[in-house]
Design an enzyme around this catalytic site. Structure first.
Site, mmCIF file in Angstrom:
data_model
loop_
_atom_site.group_PDB
_atom_site.id
_atom_site.type_symbol
_atom_site.label_atom_id
_atom_site.label_comp_id
_atom_site.label_asym_id
_atom_site.label_seq_id
_atom_site.Cartn_x
_atom_site.Cartn_y
_atom_site.Cartn_z
ATOM 1 N N ASP A 1 -28.247 -31.045 6.617
ATOM 2 C CA ASP A 1 -29.444 -31.142 7.458
ATOM 3 C C ASP A 1 -29.479 -29.957 8.416
ATOM 4 O OD1 ASP A 1 -31.608 -32.005 8.945
ATOM 5 O OD2 ASP A 1 -30.964 -34.089 8.919
ATOM 6 N N ASP A 2 -30.502 -29.141 8.304
ATOM 7 C CA ASP A 2 -30.694 -27.998 9.213
ATOM 8 C C ASP A 2 -29.597 -26.942 9.082
ATOM 9 O OD1 ASP A 2 -32.829 -29.442 10.093
ATOM 10 O OD2 ASP A 2 -32.045 -29.883 12.079
ATOM 11 N N CYS B 1 -37.691 -31.245 7.457
ATOM 12 C CA CYS B 1 -36.903 -32.312 6.858
ATOM 13 C C CYS B 1 -37.567 -33.168 5.783
ATOM 14 C CB CYS B 1 -36.455 -33.173 8.022
ATOM 15 S SG CYS B 1 -35.820 -34.729 7.627
ATOM 16 N N ARG C 1 -37.298 -33.589 1.577
ATOM 17 C CA ARG C 1 -36.682 -34.756 0.935
ATOM 18 C C ARG C 1 -37.622 -35.387 -0.090
ATOM 19 N NH1 ARG C 1 -32.127 -35.986 4.525
ATOM 20 N NH2 ARG C 1 -32.253 -34.249 5.975
ATOM 21 N N LYS D 1 -29.074 -39.867 5.439
ATOM 22 C CA LYS D 1 -30.400 -39.881 6.070
ATOM 23 C C LYS D 1 -31.503 -39.996 5.018
ATOM 24 C CE LYS D 1 -33.288 -36.555 8.544
ATOM 25 N NZ LYS D 1 -33.268 -35.368 9.412
ATOM 26 N N HIS E 1 -35.456 -40.840 6.004
ATOM 27 C CA HIS E 1 -36.611 -40.250 6.700
ATOM 28 C C HIS E 1 -37.857 -40.168 5.820
ATOM 29 C CE1 HIS E 1 -38.173 -37.064 9.769
ATOM 30 N NE2 HIS E 1 -38.603 -38.276 10.037
ATOM 31 N N HIS F 1 -27.704 -31.602 11.982
ATOM 32 C CA HIS F 1 -28.881 -31.899 12.809
ATOM 33 C C HIS F 1 -28.436 -32.201 14.240
ATOM 34 C CE1 HIS F 1 -32.538 -33.991 14.118
ATOM 35 N NE2 HIS F 1 -33.145 -33.509 13.041
ATOM 36 N N ASP G 1 -31.843 -29.047 3.817
ATOM 37 C CA ASP G 1 -33.241 -29.503 3.801
ATOM 38 C C ASP G 1 -34.193 -28.481 4.410
ATOM 39 O OD1 ASP G 1 -32.429 -29.856 6.449
ATOM 40 O OD2 ASP G 1 -33.514 -31.738 6.700
ATOM 41 N N ASN G 2 -33.670 -27.538 5.149
ATOM 42 C CA ASN G 2 -34.482 -26.452 5.732
ATOM 43 C C ASN G 2 -33.523 -25.511 6.455
ATOM 44 O OD1 ASN G 2 -35.376 -29.186 7.575
ATOM 45 N ND2 ASN G 2 -34.218 -27.586 8.630
ATOM 46 N N LYS H 1 -36.139 -23.079 11.205
ATOM 47 C CA LYS H 1 -36.753 -24.371 10.864
ATOM 48 C C LYS H 1 -38.182 -24.486 11.414
ATOM 49 C CE LYS H 1 -36.017 -29.360 11.469
ATOM 50 N NZ LYS H 1 -35.160 -30.399 12.078
#
Lengths: 124, 588
Positions: B36-37, B74, B78, B136, B138, B227, B332-333, B389
């Protein structure tokens, strides 16, 4: 002394009005405050209606008492408070409910405050 | 045993009788890991100083993508990752927290994964796979939207945009609590929770529970790392003490140099200095020490994620499932810049305190601390790329992608071919020999997948996934891009972007340093027209000129979180007004 008493009574009334209205706009939050889940279906209907109106009516009776300065109006919410405390005791003694000492204490204190305020502030 | 069960039994018996030949055709296990991130150069195989031996080993044994792109935020990533369908068609064109009320009226702008798409997990489950998820989600948290109802057999999942890594606690006040679910029901976290360790433990538990039946598994492991709040155990964060003392500008230079050496970017690749990058030398020694500590914790969190992923790899080796497993790792980014570089201001400290957090130097990374790396170090984490991001610059969209495992039958170790997030699901389906649904699934129409299998590229059967004239469009909150061959048309909105279209050759110039719009006006115009066509074809809704993602997020949060309180205040006022008027009347 009377001013302090009046402020305390108004605060109690405000608390009850807010609590009653909260059952209308945020029932899950209101239920959580009282340590209960928000029920489903018809049970939720009864839960919201009965508990919400209990608080709202109690609060409105208190404000009516303050405005009219009549003793009988102080006695009505006091009766509700003592009644709730008695039902809590019954629930604990005969129906396996927890002994919620905080709740009983609040109800007895507010009930007594209202009786005392009725004696001091009423003009009839 | 029902009919399906009988046929499965017969198929299994035949496979056993047929011996190694058929056994070799058994679909592989697939482990899909999503950080994540995580920035483009945050892993050692992409030029990082951070110790990531597990991912380093997977990269050595597998293939590194240097030109892989994802959405810059995010949930859209996904949604596309798990369906192979464009974000504007699968219901998740933006994170739900920042979609404007006007856009939310549109069916595809709810920010939750629509029922007009089918997940790769559902398709694999239908094909006999065990499907597990730990991490996660989301993509929606009503019962019908949780992963347990979207094709995953066993799940432990955090449904929000993020959460604390040490305890069950919301990380920002838009959530009343951290929403964790296990197999579709609310759950509570253990007392010794640390996100990366916990998620890997759960995944191992899921895999072991069904290991005896020999069926393949699909394990989706979307980490919370890295994240915000950036948190890491002491053993990991203290490994990096002193590593970042030279500051973000130096780190970005180092990352560029290392990426050049590794061939991740061309030897002459340049980079821009972002307007949000602070002047390191202008900070006091005390603040430099503080900022360096922020990055040390971040590095520790990446390191911890790698360590726990390593436990999963070792476990699969121990139980004999490693050889028939494919690993896919990505982010994810790009790196996350929020938090700012003025995090020790009184306002920030008070805001954190209200949420029961602190960002004191001594406890940074521990339970109760709230850490971020801010825009300056985020640019280094995305280095040598521009932006980060949320933005459509390469730093927001280009992220690591590593694929490894014997069943891939790899013929390459590295590729600079353009690949996109929607390609992952078709690749997984190709590996499992499962077809994409032909327009309908479960009795209802579904959106067709637009991604392509990467297997021909991996096996050197082709050199590109998309031809030089095949466009790939992208939009998120008004930031937009169109990829065509080696070129990219891009527009980034304020506050960091200038809201103008630019044209870059992202193969020779991944840092987006030379705008070619003036030199190639025909291509520039053609790509703008192609973008307009993409927007029409996919129902891209424009954002209003004054749209600001952060402000919209705050507005939505206030509306979502405080509407009952505001309503309560108004109602209380209305109920008590007659009493007050009567009281005034009596006194008069």
């Amino acid at each position: 002394m009377n001013t302090v008493l009046k402020v305390l009574v108004v605060l109690a009334g405000l608390f009850f009005v807010v609590m009653g209205l909260r059952w209308a706009v945020d029932p899950a939050g209101a239920a959580a405050t009282l340590g209960m889940p928000l029920l489903e279906g018809a049970a939720r209907s009864s839960q919201m209606a009965d508990i919400g109106v209990f608080f709202l009516a109690g609060g409105l009776f208190i404000f009516t008492a303050v405005i009219t300065a009549r003793r009988s109006w102080y006695h009505v919410p006091a009766l509700i408070m003592f009644g709730a405390a008695i039902y809590r005791l019954i629930a604990w003694l005969f129906h396996d409910a927890a002994f919620v000492v905080d709740g009983i204490a609040v109800e007895v204190i507010v009930g007594s405050l209202l009786l005392f305020a009725g004696a001091r502030l009423a003009r009839d | 045993m029902n009919r399906v069960g009988v046929w499965r039994f017969v198929a299994l018996a035949l496979a056993l009788l047929a011996g190694p030949r058929l056994a070799a055709a058994t679909p592989p296990n697939i482990v899909l890991v999503l950080a994540d991130d995580l920035g483009f150069s945050d892993l050692a195989p992409y030029g990082s100083e951070i110790d990531t031996p597990t991912l380093g080993a997977l990269a050595r044994e597998g293939i590194r993508f240097t030109n892989y792109h994802t959405a810059a935020s995010c949930a859209p990533t996904r949604g596309m990752l798990l369906t192979g369908v464009d974000s504007h068609r699968n219901g998740v064109p933006n994170i739900p927290e920042t979609i404007s009320p006007q856009q939310q009226e549109h069916a595809n702008y709810r920010g939750t994964l629509g029922h007009n798409v089918v997940t790769v997990a559902s398709l694999l489950q239908d094909a006999g796979y065990h499907t597990y998820m730990a991490g996660k989600w989301h993509l929606g948290q009503t019962p019908d939207l949780l992963p347990f109802r979207r094709g995953f057999e066993r799940t432990v999942t955090m449904a929000d945009s993020g959460a604390d890594n040490w305890e069950q606690k919301a990380y920002i006040p838009i959530y009343p609590r951290a929403n964790w679910y296990a197999d579709g029901e609310r759950t509570t976290l253990p007392g010794d929770f640390y996100s990366s360790r916990f998620l890997v433990d759960k995944m191992i538990e899921f895999i072991d529970a069904n290991a005896a039946d020999g069926r393949p598994f699909f394990a989706y492991l979307p980490f919370q790392a890295v994240h915000i709040p950036v948190q890491a155990p002491a053993a990991f964060r203290d490994k990096y003490q002193g590593v970042y003392d030279a500051g973000w500008t130096e780190l970005r230079k180092q990352r560029l140099a290392r990426a050049r050496e590794l061939g991740i970017v061309p030897p002459d690749a340049g980079m821009v200095t972002m307007s949000t990058t602070g002047d390191w030398a202008s900070y006091s020694p005390e603040m430099q020490r503080y900022h360096a500590r922020r990055m040390e914790v971040y590095a520790g969190m990446v390191d911890a994620m790698d360590h726990h992923l390593g436990r999963l790899v070792e476990h699969l080796k121990r139980i004999g499932r490693y050889q028939d497993t494919v690993f896919i790792f990505t982010s994810d980014n790009g790196s996350e810049a929020s938090g700012g570089d003025d995090v020790r201001s009184l306002g920030m400290r008070l805001a954190l305190r209200l949420n029961d957090y602190s960002n004191d130097y001594d406890t940074l990374g521990e339970q109760g601390s709230f850490n971020s790396i801010g825009p300056s170090f985020a640019s280094a984490a995305a280095g040598p790329l521009a932006f980060y991001k949320f933005y459509a610059g390469e730093g927001g969209m280009r992220v690591p992608l590593i694929m490894a495992g014997a069943p891939l039958l790899l013929e390459r170790q590295q590729t600079d071919a353009f690949a996109y997030v929607t390609d992952i699901t078709p690749t997984i389906l190709a590996l499992a020999d499962v077809s994409a649904p032909p327009g309908r699934y479960g009795g209802r129409p579904v959106e067709p997948m637009v991604g392509r299998s990467l297997l021909p590229l991996l096996r050197a059967e082709s050199d590109r996934v998309y031809g030089p004239d095949e466009p790939i469009g992208y939009e998120l909150a008004g930031n937009a891009a169109l990829f065509l061959g080696d070129y990219k048309l891009v527009r980034n909105r304020p506050p960091v972007g200038d809201d103008q279209w630019h044209l870059y050759n992202i193969v020779t110039d991944p840092g987006e340093t030379r705008d070619l719009a003036g030199q190639m006006p025909q291509r520039f115009e053609r790509m703008q027209a192609l973008y307009e066509q993409y927007a029409v074809d996919n129902g891209v809704l424009p954002v209003s000129p004054d749209y600001d993602q952060a402000s919209q997020g705050v507005y939505n949060a206030l509306k979502e979180r405080f509407t009952p309180q505001i309503l309560l205040l108004v109602l209380t006022f209305l109920v008590l007004l007659p009493f007050w008027l009567f009281y005034r009347y009596r006194r008069a």
